[in-house]
Design an enzyme around this catalytic site. Structure first.
Site, mmCIF file in Angstrom:
data_model
loop_
_atom_site.group_PDB
_atom_site.id
_atom_site.type_symbol
_atom_site.label_atom_id
_atom_site.label_comp_id
_atom_site.label_asym_id
_atom_site.label_seq_id
_atom_site.Cartn_x
_atom_site.Cartn_y
_atom_site.Cartn_z
ATOM 1 N N LYS A 188 3.350 8.519 -14.517
ATOM 2 C CA LYS A 188 3.244 9.381 -13.341
ATOM 3 C C LYS A 188 4.329 10.456 -13.424
ATOM 4 O O LYS A 188 5.497 10.205 -13.187
ATOM 5 C CB LYS A 188 3.420 8.605 -12.039
ATOM 6 C CG LYS A 188 2.980 9.461 -10.850
ATOM 7 C CD LYS A 188 3.786 9.256 -9.586
ATOM 8 C CE LYS A 188 5.071 10.001 -9.525
ATOM 9 N NZ LYS A 188 4.990 11.463 -9.337
ATOM 10 N N GLU A 264 17.205 5.834 -15.329
ATOM 11 C CA GLU A 264 18.101 6.943 -15.679
ATOM 12 C C GLU A 264 18.200 7.769 -14.415
ATOM 13 O O GLU A 264 17.208 8.366 -13.998
ATOM 14 C CB GLU A 264 17.499 7.814 -16.783
ATOM 15 C CG GLU A 264 17.386 7.157 -18.129
ATOM 16 C CD GLU A 264 18.709 7.027 -18.843
ATOM 17 O OE1 GLU A 264 19.764 7.320 -18.254
ATOM 18 O OE2 GLU A 264 18.682 6.593 -20.010
ATOM 19 N N CYS A 299 20.359 16.279 -15.672
ATOM 20 C CA CYS A 299 21.005 15.076 -15.139
ATOM 21 C C CYS A 299 22.464 15.001 -15.558
ATOM 22 O O CYS A 299 23.308 14.564 -14.788
ATOM 23 C CB CYS A 299 20.260 13.849 -15.614
ATOM 24 S SG CYS A 299 19.958 13.861 -17.367
ATOM 25 N N GLU A 399 25.426 15.201 -6.160
ATOM 26 C CA GLU A 399 24.693 15.917 -7.196
ATOM 27 C C GLU A 399 23.958 17.088 -6.528
ATOM 28 O O GLU A 399 23.224 16.899 -5.567
ATOM 29 C CB GLU A 399 23.689 14.968 -7.844
ATOM 30 C CG GLU A 399 22.958 15.602 -8.993
ATOM 31 C CD GLU A 399 22.012 14.623 -9.678
ATOM 32 O OE1 GLU A 399 21.342 13.861 -8.967
ATOM 33 O OE2 GLU A 399 21.963 14.636 -10.914
HETATM 34 P P1 NAP Z 1 13.174 12.042 -7.769
HETATM 35 O O1 NAP Z 1 12.879 12.719 -6.514
HETATM 36 O O2 NAP Z 1 13.918 10.770 -7.730
HETATM 37 O O3 NAP Z 1 11.778 11.838 -8.484
HETATM 38 C C1 NAP Z 1 11.662 11.274 -9.758
HETATM 39 C C2 NAP Z 1 10.286 10.680 -9.905
HETATM 40 O O4 NAP Z 1 10.145 9.576 -9.005
HETATM 41 C C3 NAP Z 1 9.174 11.650 -9.537
HETATM 42 O O5 NAP Z 1 8.078 11.434 -10.399
HETATM 43 C C4 NAP Z 1 8.847 11.252 -8.129
HETATM 44 O O6 NAP Z 1 7.563 11.608 -7.724
HETATM 45 C C5 NAP Z 1 9.012 9.759 -8.201
HETATM 46 N N1 NAP Z 1 9.216 9.116 -6.914
HETATM 47 C C6 NAP Z 1 9.753 9.630 -5.782
HETATM 48 N N2 NAP Z 1 9.756 8.709 -4.802
HETATM 49 C C7 NAP Z 1 9.192 7.578 -5.312
HETATM 50 C C8 NAP Z 1 8.910 6.286 -4.799
HETATM 51 N N3 NAP Z 1 9.204 5.950 -3.546
HETATM 52 N N4 NAP Z 1 8.333 5.394 -5.621
HETATM 53 C C9 NAP Z 1 8.036 5.693 -6.899
HETATM 54 N N5 NAP Z 1 8.281 6.907 -7.450
HETATM 55 C C10 NAP Z 1 8.858 7.838 -6.666
HETATM 56 O O7 NAP Z 1 13.967 12.969 -8.765
HETATM 57 P P2 NAP Z 1 13.619 14.472 -9.172
HETATM 58 O O8 NAP Z 1 14.000 15.331 -8.023
HETATM 59 O O9 NAP Z 1 12.256 14.584 -9.712
HETATM 60 O O10 NAP Z 1 14.599 14.693 -10.403
HETATM 61 C C11 NAP Z 1 15.922 14.988 -10.224
HETATM 62 C C12 NAP Z 1 16.780 13.759 -10.402
HETATM 63 O O11 NAP Z 1 16.523 13.152 -11.654
HETATM 64 C C13 NAP Z 1 18.230 14.057 -10.404
HETATM 65 O O12 NAP Z 1 18.908 13.127 -9.611
HETATM 66 C C14 NAP Z 1 18.638 13.919 -11.852
HETATM 67 O O13 NAP Z 1 19.963 13.616 -12.070
HETATM 68 C C15 NAP Z 1 17.739 12.856 -12.310
HETATM 69 N N6 NAP Z 1 17.570 12.900 -13.764
HETATM 70 C C16 NAP Z 1 18.222 11.962 -14.522
HETATM 71 C C17 NAP Z 1 18.107 11.964 -15.899
HETATM 72 C C18 NAP Z 1 18.809 10.935 -16.748
HETATM 73 O O14 NAP Z 1 18.482 10.806 -17.899
HETATM 74 N N7 NAP Z 1 19.764 10.194 -16.221
HETATM 75 C C19 NAP Z 1 17.316 12.948 -16.514
HETATM 76 C C20 NAP Z 1 16.683 13.899 -15.724
HETATM 77 C C21 NAP Z 1 16.822 13.842 -14.344
HETATM 78 P P3 NAP Z 1 7.272 12.978 -6.928
HETATM 79 O O15 NAP Z 1 8.314 13.955 -7.301
HETATM 80 O O16 NAP Z 1 5.930 13.350 -7.409
HETATM 81 O O17 NAP Z 1 7.286 12.651 -5.465
#
Ligand code: NAP
Ligand code: MG
Length: 496
Positions: A188, A264, A299, A399
């Site tokens: 997803k 991650e 990230c 962040e």
């Molecule tokens: P996010 O809002 O946490 O979303 C990540 C994924 O999780 C999306 O596919 C999102 O779907 C899904 N999601 C959201 N709520 C969910 C739930 N209740 N149940 C299951 N899945 C759910 O993060 P983002 O805004 O996309 O990405 C930014 C974040 O990712 C930052 O915090 C960044 O640091 C982190 N990141 C970490 C790494 C690493 O390797 N450590 C790499 C890249 C990014 P939808 O968006 O479709 O709602």
């Protein structure tokens, strides 16, 4: 290619928008769709099928059937390797189209998509393909009355949930090792960038991958992602995203089948500049690249700049002069552009809000801090630098995931380490010094999964990538990551 060529390629681009289940595109069962917006223009790029819980069930059922057929997991290792190698070749052949999809969908500069994201995606598939016949079991040293073998087996069905900042690459860091190990996958992607992974799944079939082994269901987190993470037939969820959602995923695992959870999550990475660093210009260049690349939506973005007081003023002066030359907001389809919009209008507003908060808390806004004039159609944020930041301010703790850096000064090594470690996060860090002993001491003392010395963001596929503390509980890339998609089976033979 020139900007003009990219624009005409964009006009003629055929965009796939279905769910990819059991080897082909299908509509969502309820027929729902959502819009993907191009953040550079604010215009609708595509209407995309929205998968509900019923569609997740359908995709997992397809994966389960593929798993039980054994076609993938029992395929001769080098045959499976051949398919993933062919997939890497196909990604390479379609690089321009895939890069364009990334740029249109989430706003990153086309040059970055083409020269950073795509080569890394190809590398990821090639690396894990090469690993397939290097996963060994062992025969342990037992008494002669017994033979003990430990085999490694795939887990079953992997639920992959990925973010939007490097849509294809973050998905590939999960999909490639999961498939290489012999698992089946339901992915997803993030709703902000749903398009490129659909093409990836299609290319997997073109490469000879069996239907049902790799499925993609777009939708949103709270419905689609949740259904996947709660599914009783999913053996592991591999998640990249925010710390808050990562915690939620662990709860879903506990509420369902105790599936494995690999996370991650976020970061607030320190870049530490000691007074004795060799080349201030080179260090400053990496400092602003480390926070302004991908508009700070990384990230491991080096958002905290810890600068020794002796070099503070020279550092800040050069940072401002050079970064404002190097990172000018522009049309992401212009190959010269280095700074695109952030991913959505809502995210732009969130980043600007955090900048406002930084000023209110008393930090000095030394650069940027606004939406650039004349570019109101897109979700742009100018490269931003705060100085005089205290480690307790929100801009030093939370962040931001945008092009916003905070400078904090320090007087000695112990102070630098204390500030660096004063965070709930621990994904990455860098240390700039000429002194070997200082470098080694700091590598030991810093609480982070990755520490760069006299560089930032460097690495290759052998590098385990992941965080300490609330930055996650797993490692991507590396052989270690591949083993995370396997489990051991102990077979004890009685020879008496
Ligand atoms: P996010 O809002 O946490 O979303 C990540 C994924 O999780 C999306 O596919 C999102 O779907 C899904 N999601 C959201 N709520 C969910 C739930 N209740 N149940 C299951 N899945 C759910 O993060 P983002 O805004 O996309 O990405 C930014 C974040 O990712 C930052 O915090 C960044 O640091 C982190 N990141 C970490 C790494 C690493 O390797 N450590 C790499 C890249 C990014 P939808 O968006 O479709 O709602
Ligand atoms: Mg989009």
């Amino acid at each position: 290619m020139r900007q003009h060529d990219w624009c005409s390629l964009a006009k003629n681009l055929k965009i796939e928008t279905g769910l990819f289940i059991d080897g082909h595109f299908v509509e969502a069962l309820k027929g729902n769709r959502f819009d993907s917006i191009n953040p550079a223009t604010g215009k609708v790029l595509a209407s995309v099928a929205y998968g509900g819980e019923d569609d997740i069930n359908r995709a997992v059922a397809a994966a389960k059937q593929a798993w039980h057929s054994g076609h993938w997991r029992h395929m001769a290792p080098r045959t499976r390797m051949g398919i993933l190698m062919r997939l890497a070749d196909l990604i390479e052949r379609n690089s321009a189209e895939l890069a364009l999809l990334e740029t249109l969908d989430m706003g990153k500069p086309i040059t970055d998509a083409l020269t950073i994201d795509l080569p890394e995606v190809i590398n990821t598939f090639r690396y894990y393909a090469e690993c397939i016949d290097k996963i060994d079991g062992v025969v342990t040293n037992t008494a002669p009355e017994a033979l003990h073998m430990i085999q490694r087996e795939p887990l079953g069905i992997i639920g992959a949930i990925s973010p939007w900042n490097y849509p294809l690459l973050m998905a590939s860091w999960k999909v490639a090792p999961a498939l290489a190990a012999g698992n089946c996958v339901v992915l997803k992607p993030a709703q902000q960038a749903p398009l490129s992974c659909l093409r990836l799944a299609q290319l997997f079939i073109e490469a000879g991958g069996p239907p049902g082994v790799f499925n993609v269901v777009n939708g949103d987190g709270p419905v689609t992602g949740k259904a996947l993470a709660l599914h009783m037939d999913v053996a592991k969820v591999s998640f990249t995203g925010s710390t808050a959602v990562g915690k939620q995923i662990m709860i879903y695992a506990g509420q369902s089948n105790l599936k494995r959870v690999a996370l991650e999550t976020g970061g607030k990475s320190p870049q530490i500049f000691m007074a004795d660093l060799e080349n201030l210009d080179a260090a400053v260049e990496r400092a602003y690249g480390g926070i302004f690349d991908n508009a700070g939506q990384v990230c491991n973005a080096g958002s905290r700049l810890l600068v020794h007081r002796d070099i503070h003023d020279a550092f800040v002066e050069r940072f401002i002069a050079r970064s404002s030359q190097a990172y000018q907001p522009g049309d992401p389809l212009d190959p010269a552009t280095t700074l695109g919009p952030v991913v959505t209008r809502a995210h732009q507003q969130g980043v600007l809000e955090k900048i406002k908060q930084g000023s209110l808390e008393g930090a000095h806004l030394a650069l940027g801090g606004s939406a650039p004039a004349g570019m109101e159609q897109g979700a742009y944020v100018t490269p931003t630098l705060f100085t005089g930041v205290d480690q307790n301010m929100s801009i030093a703790r939370e962040e931001i995931f945008g092009p916003v850096a905070s400078v904090m000064s320090f007087d000695n090594e112990a102070q630098a380490i204390a500030i660096a470690n004063d965070s709930i996060y621990g994904l990455a860090a860098s240390v700039w010094t000429q002194d070997l002993k200082t470098a080694h001491r700091m590598v030991q003392a810093i609480e982070a999964g990755v520490v760069w010395v006299n560089c930032f963001g460097d690495g290759d596929m052998t590098q385990p990538f992941g965080g300490y503390k609330q930055s996650g509980n797993t490692r991507d890339k590396s052989f270690e990551c591949l083993l995370g998609y396997t489990q051991s089976k102990s077979a004890w033979f009685n020879l008496e």
